[in-house]
Structures are given as C-alpha cells and as structure tokens.
Write a protein that holds these residues in place. Structure first.
Motif, PDB file in Angstrom:
ATOM      1  N   ASN A  51      -7.736  -0.666  -3.844  1.00 15.83           N
ATOM      2  CA  ASN A  51      -7.950   0.242  -2.188  1.00 15.83           C
ATOM      3  C   ASN A  51      -8.925  -0.662  -2.153  1.00 15.83           C
ATOM      4  O   ASN A  51      -8.915  -1.281  -0.677  1.00 15.83           O
ATOM      5  N   THR A  72       1.193   1.270  -4.067  1.00 19.70           N
ATOM      6  CA  THR A  72       0.337   1.783  -4.776  1.00 19.70           C
ATOM      7  C   THR A  72      -0.148   3.190  -4.566  1.00 19.70           C
ATOM      8  O   THR A  72      -0.829   3.633  -5.167  1.00 19.70           O
ATOM      9  N   GLY A  73      -0.035   3.430  -3.121  1.00 20.34           N
ATOM     10  CA  GLY A  73      -0.520   5.122  -2.221  1.00 20.34           C
ATOM     11  C   GLY A  73      -0.033   6.252  -2.755  1.00 20.34           C
ATOM     12  O   GLY A  73      -0.322   7.107  -2.575  1.00 20.34           O
ATOM     13  N   LEU A 117       0.545  -1.371   0.279  1.00 22.97           N
ATOM     14  CA  LEU A 117      -0.462  -0.035   0.414  1.00 22.97           C
ATOM     15  C   LEU A 117       1.349   1.131   0.089  1.00 22.97           C
ATOM     16  O   LEU A 117       1.006   2.263  -0.705  1.00 22.97           O
ATOM     17  N   VAL A 158       0.566   2.789   6.834  1.00 21.43           N
ATOM     18  CA  VAL A 158       0.075   3.255   5.196  1.00 21.43           C
ATOM     19  C   VAL A 158       0.389   5.190   5.581  1.00 21.43           C
ATOM     20  O   VAL A 158       2.072   5.253   5.574  1.00 21.43           O
ATOM     21  N   SER A 206      -4.624   1.557   7.467  1.00 17.87           N
ATOM     22  CA  SER A 206      -4.357   3.339   6.597  1.00 17.87           C
ATOM     23  C   SER A 206      -3.461   4.484   7.972  1.00 17.87           C
ATOM     24  O   SER A 206      -2.501   4.897   6.948  1.00 17.87           O
ATOM     25  N   VAL A 218      -3.723  -6.819  -4.597  1.00 18.50           N
ATOM     26  CA  VAL A 218      -3.875  -5.040  -4.252  1.00 18.50           C
ATOM     27  C   VAL A 218      -3.125  -5.116  -5.835  1.00 18.50           C
ATOM     28  O   VAL A 218      -3.673  -4.173  -6.132  1.00 18.50           O
ATOM     29  N   ALA A 269      -7.653  -3.675  -0.925  1.00 14.46           N
ATOM     30  CA  ALA A 269      -6.907  -3.611   0.314  1.00 14.46           C
ATOM     31  C   ALA A 269      -7.799  -2.991   1.669  1.00 14.46           C
ATOM     32  O   ALA A 269      -7.644  -4.133   2.804  1.00 14.46           O
TER      33      ALA A 269
END
Length: 220
Positions: free
Chosen positions: A175, A33-34, A30, A212, A209, A157, A178
């Motif tokens: 998302n 990807t974030g 994440l 991350v 969250s 993901v 995830a």
C-alpha cells in the motif's frame, strides 16, 4: 498510392498518455491487493491474488494497446476525411473554417484569413490521396508502450507479497508503494499540465483511492 507529406517527428507516447496508463495499471492491481484483509491469508490465497493481478493487468494491457491502435486509425481516417473535404470544397471560407477546426485552438486563433487561404491552396495542390491510411511503425510501438506501462506498473505493488511471508507486513509495504506511485504519477502530471505538482500528486492519491474503492464495490 499513399499521400506523401512531411511530418514533424512526434513522440511514440506523450507524457500525459504514459501517466494515464501507469495510473490505469495501478488501479487494476490495487483492486486485487485491496481485496486482502489485514487478517492472515494462506499462501494459496496470496498466490491466487498474484496470478489474478498478473492476468488482469496483462489482459487490460493488451486491450488498451488494441484500443490505442483503433484510436490511431480513427485519427488518421479523420485527417484524411478533412483533407478530402477541404480539397473538394468550392467555398473558400468553409474550407478555411474546416482547416481552422482541425488545428489546435491556440494555433487557429493566431492565423489570419490570408494564412488559412495559403494553407487551403497548398492542400489543393497536393496529389489526390488514394487508398486508406495504414498504421505506421510508431503506432505499433505506441501500442506496445501502452501494454508495457499497464503491465509493468503492477510489479512494484505485488513484489512485497513475494518477499514478505507476513501478509500484514506485505500489505502495508504494498500500500505504501502504491500511494507513493500514485503521488509521483500525479506530481508528473502536474508538471505536464502546468499545475502545482505537489497538490496534483495529493489529488491523484485521493482520486486513485476513490477509483479503486468504486471498482471494488462494483465487483471489479
């Protein structure tokens, strides 16, 4: 000559260990990807992100597996140290206390002094352990399991970025997957620790969250 004892067969990885590794793998992927914005990204940037995610989870899977083996060695060494200390102790009460401290608290709390003394006497009768404890087959299987959990948990993901050419759609689907995985991870953990699974699942989504966000803000 290794110390030979009969042991209860245990799982290669306990459920809470599996859940922790999946959570760790999710947090790692994440952070990649974030880092994508809702603006359109070029295919080269998507490819770079995918390569980075795969490489990062693979590296951390290997590191985590090695740390698992080191932890197994430390646990075996601790057990051997306790055994030798108990056997060499001439103070029965001190030996019983060492035995009680080595047991899970709930087990130690129900044992009577006579039962601890019986365990102490049986340990005294065992042959003197010679040499060092070695890693066993289950230890290596556990390390492999740790690696696979960290590595494989990444794929659900990142797969949307392979099948969807629209970055916005891929990011939303990724998302969503995830969040669902975080919730299911928390739900399973809630069952393991006898907490409310649904609330634990929601808490895991929030915790994941936050972790991350912290990882990304610190340059992870």
């Amino acid at each position: 000559m290794q110390l030979e004892t009969k042991s209860v067969r245990k799982r290669v990885l306990e459920p809470n260990e599996r859940i922790s590794e999946v959570l760790f793998g999710l947090i790692m992927v994440l952070t990649f990807t974030g880092s994508l914005s809702v603006a359109d990204e070029s295919q080269s940037e998507i490819r770079t992100m995918l390569i980075g995610a795969v490489g990062c989870n693979m590296a951390w899977g290997i590191i985590d597996g090695i740390m698992y083996l080191l932890s197994c060695l430390a646990e075996k060494a601790r057990g051997l140290t306790i055994l030798r200390t108990v056997r060499q102790s001439s103070d029965t009460q001190n030996a019983q206390q060492l035995i009680a401290n080595a047991l899970p608290p709930i087990v130690a709390s129900v044992l009577q002094p006579s039962e601890l003394e019986a365990i102490y006497l049986r340990l005294k009768q065992l042959p003197d352990p010679i040499g060092q404890e070695r890693l066993q087959r289950n230890d290596y299987l556990g390390a492999l399991g740790v690696f696979l959990l960290v590595f494989v948990s990444m794929f659900p993901v990142v797969i949307p970025f392979i099948f969807f050419h629209d970055t916005n759609v891929a990011l939303r689907v990724s998302n969503g997957i995830a969040l669902l995985m975080l919730f299911l991870t928390g739900y399973a953990y809630g069952n393991c620790v006898h907490r409310r699974p649904f609330l634990t699942g929601i808490s895991m989504v929030l915790l994941g969250s936050i972790l991350v966000g912290l990882t990304m803000s610190l340059g992870g």
